[in-house]
Write an enzyme that holds these catalytic residues in place. Structure first.
Site, PDB file in Angstrom:
ATOM      1  N   ASP A 179       0.859  -1.184   0.000  1.00 34.03           N
ATOM      2  CA  ASP A 179       0.000   0.000   0.000  1.00 34.03           C
ATOM      3  C   ASP A 179       0.894   1.233   0.000  1.00 34.03           C
ATOM      4  O   ASP A 179       1.661   1.461   0.943  1.00 34.03           O
ATOM      5  CB  ASP A 179      -0.895  -0.021   1.238  1.00 34.03           C
ATOM      6  CG  ASP A 179      -2.008   1.009   1.176  1.00 34.03           C
ATOM      7  OD1 ASP A 179      -2.122   1.714   0.157  1.00 34.03           O
ATOM      8  OD2 ASP A 179      -2.768   1.112   2.159  1.00 34.03           O
TER       9      ASP A 179
ATOM     10  N   ASP B  65      -2.832   2.466  -6.145  1.00 28.24           N
ATOM     11  CA  ASP B  65      -1.824   2.563  -5.089  1.00 28.24           C
ATOM     12  C   ASP B  65      -1.733   1.359  -4.158  1.00 28.24           C
ATOM     13  O   ASP B  65      -1.005   1.412  -3.165  1.00 28.24           O
ATOM     14  CB  ASP B  65      -2.057   3.828  -4.262  1.00 28.24           C
ATOM     15  CG  ASP B  65      -3.428   3.851  -3.598  1.00 28.24           C
ATOM     16  OD1 ASP B  65      -4.288   3.038  -3.967  1.00 28.24           O
ATOM     17  OD2 ASP B  65      -3.631   4.684  -2.701  1.00 28.24           O
ATOM     18  N   GLU B  66      -2.421   0.270  -4.455  1.00 28.38           N
ATOM     19  CA  GLU B  66      -2.282  -0.901  -3.595  1.00 28.38           C
ATOM     20  C   GLU B  66      -2.583  -2.179  -4.375  1.00 28.38           C
ATOM     21  O   GLU B  66      -3.307  -2.173  -5.362  1.00 28.38           O
ATOM     22  CB  GLU B  66      -3.163  -0.816  -2.360  1.00 28.38           C
ATOM     23  CG  GLU B  66      -4.651  -0.819  -2.638  1.00 28.38           C
ATOM     24  CD  GLU B  66      -5.482  -0.879  -1.360  1.00 28.38           C
ATOM     25  OE1 GLU B  66      -5.115  -1.646  -0.436  1.00 28.38           O
ATOM     26  OE2 GLU B  66      -6.494  -0.162  -1.285  1.00 28.38           O
TER      27      GLU B  66
END
Length: 356
Positions: A12, A106-107
């Site tokens: 993350d 983003d993860e």
């Protein structure tokens, strides 16, 4: 594969959009940065850790963020730039495994049970990935290592920002016992309050409840809660699953008439639009979901000739669907949701006729 032998990493990025902005503009470093359009209908896409100290959080209305942090620097999101960085990070993941399940820009989850990079442990893989991200993008990421997706996601949040936390199989039950049920994905304020009314505050409390009782009270999610409290999560990492729909919903503290729903629907629509900017795929159908006080679910949808081009347009379409509900004025509603469905890749969009 024996699911108990899986090695899962959840990576993350730390305040991703805000961190990209601070990286690219030195004047923003160390400042409370809020990535959002200004305006009554806008929601926060990301907040730097400096802004988070004031209580600013993602998905919060931008006007509230400004009240909490008057000195915040608002930066309009630049999703094309964020996608470029996200692609760099994805390429780092793929050096270690082909089993990468992106959740957003983003993860992602990675199954590193048998890493193609040849490293001897999942922890070594996570360390290598985090170092490569810093070296190649000048950004930081937090990672969680665990035997399943649920535990890995919990672990990645444990030492944020820029941290690494490992939960080994034999540690799972002891780690989870004191964990607040609010930390379980899907347990929002309303569900947390309902669990609190039953005296359930931790995973240890959940384990003591009968799974059948939880299922009767909360449906299939009740049984799912009982499993998660024991560290059971058999979901595999599913590589390259295309986004089919994105939605947000909210259960009200008290039942509301249709005439009182528009502010919530506009807020949920703005949040859904912000979430949709995290994927390269394009959604075309706007969906309004309502649940009545007696738990009847109804939906209304609209697919415009041209896909929604802006947050304002999307919010207006969602709000206009209120007029199509068609239920008696005395009907009360306990939940509202707004979704964007019918996703496709950009090259799959219908092409306009040359001569119309």
């Amino acid at each position: 594969m024996d699911v108990s032998a899986r090695k899962i990493v959840h990576v993350d990025m730390d305040a991703f959009y805000a961190s990209v902005e601070q990286r690219d503009d030195p004047k923003l470093r160390g400042k409370p940065v809020v990535v959002a359009w200004r305006g009554a209908r806008s929601v926060v896409c990301a907040a730097s850790y400096e802004a988070r100290k004031f209580g600013v959080r993602s998905a919060m209305p931008a006007v509230r963020a400004e009240r909490l942090c008057p000195r915040a620097i608002f930066v309009a999101p630049d999703f094309s730039r964020y996608r470029v960085v996200s692609k760099q990070i994805r390429e780092i993941f793929l050096r270690h495994t082909d089993l990468v399940e992106p959740l957003s820009l983003d993860e992602a989850y990675l199954d590193v049970t048998a890493p193609k990079s040849g490293l001897d442990s999942a922890t070594a893989v996570a360390k290598s990935i985090r170092k490569s991200i810093v070296d190649e993008t000048s950004l930081t990421a937090s990672a969680g290592v665990a035997p399943n997706k649920f535990l890995a996601k919990i672990a990645s949040d444990w030492r944020k920002p820029n941290g690494l936390f490992v939960i080994r199989p034999h540690q799972a039950e002891a780690f989870l016992a004191p964990l607040a049920v609010a930390k379980i994905p899907g347990v929002g304020k309303v569900m947390d309050a309902r669990l609190a009314a039953l005296g359930i505050r931790t995973c240890a409390d959940l384990r003591l409840r009968d799974a059948r009782d939880l299922e009767q009270r909360f449906g299939r999610y009740g049984r799912r809660l009982h499993e998660l409290a024991r560290g059971i999560d058999e979901r595999p990492v599913e590589a390259d699953q295309p986004v089919q729909s994105i939605s947000n919903e909210d259960t009200f503290e008290r039942d509301l008439p249709l005439s009182g729903l528009e502010p919530a629907i506009r807020r949920l629509a703005a949040q859904t639009w912000a979430d949709s900017r995290k994927t390269d795929r394009i959604g075309r159908t706007v969906v309004l979901k309502l649940k009545t006080a007696d738990f009847h679910i109804l939906t209304r949808s609209h697919t415009p000739t041209a896909r929604p081009q802006s947050e304002t347009e999307f919010v207006e379409i969602a709000a206009s669907l209120i007029e199509r509900v068609g239920m008696p004025e005395t009907t009360l509603y306990r939940l509202a949701g707004v979704g964007l469905h019918n996703f496709c890749d950009a090259d799959e969009l219908p092409q306009p006729e040359l001569f119309e």
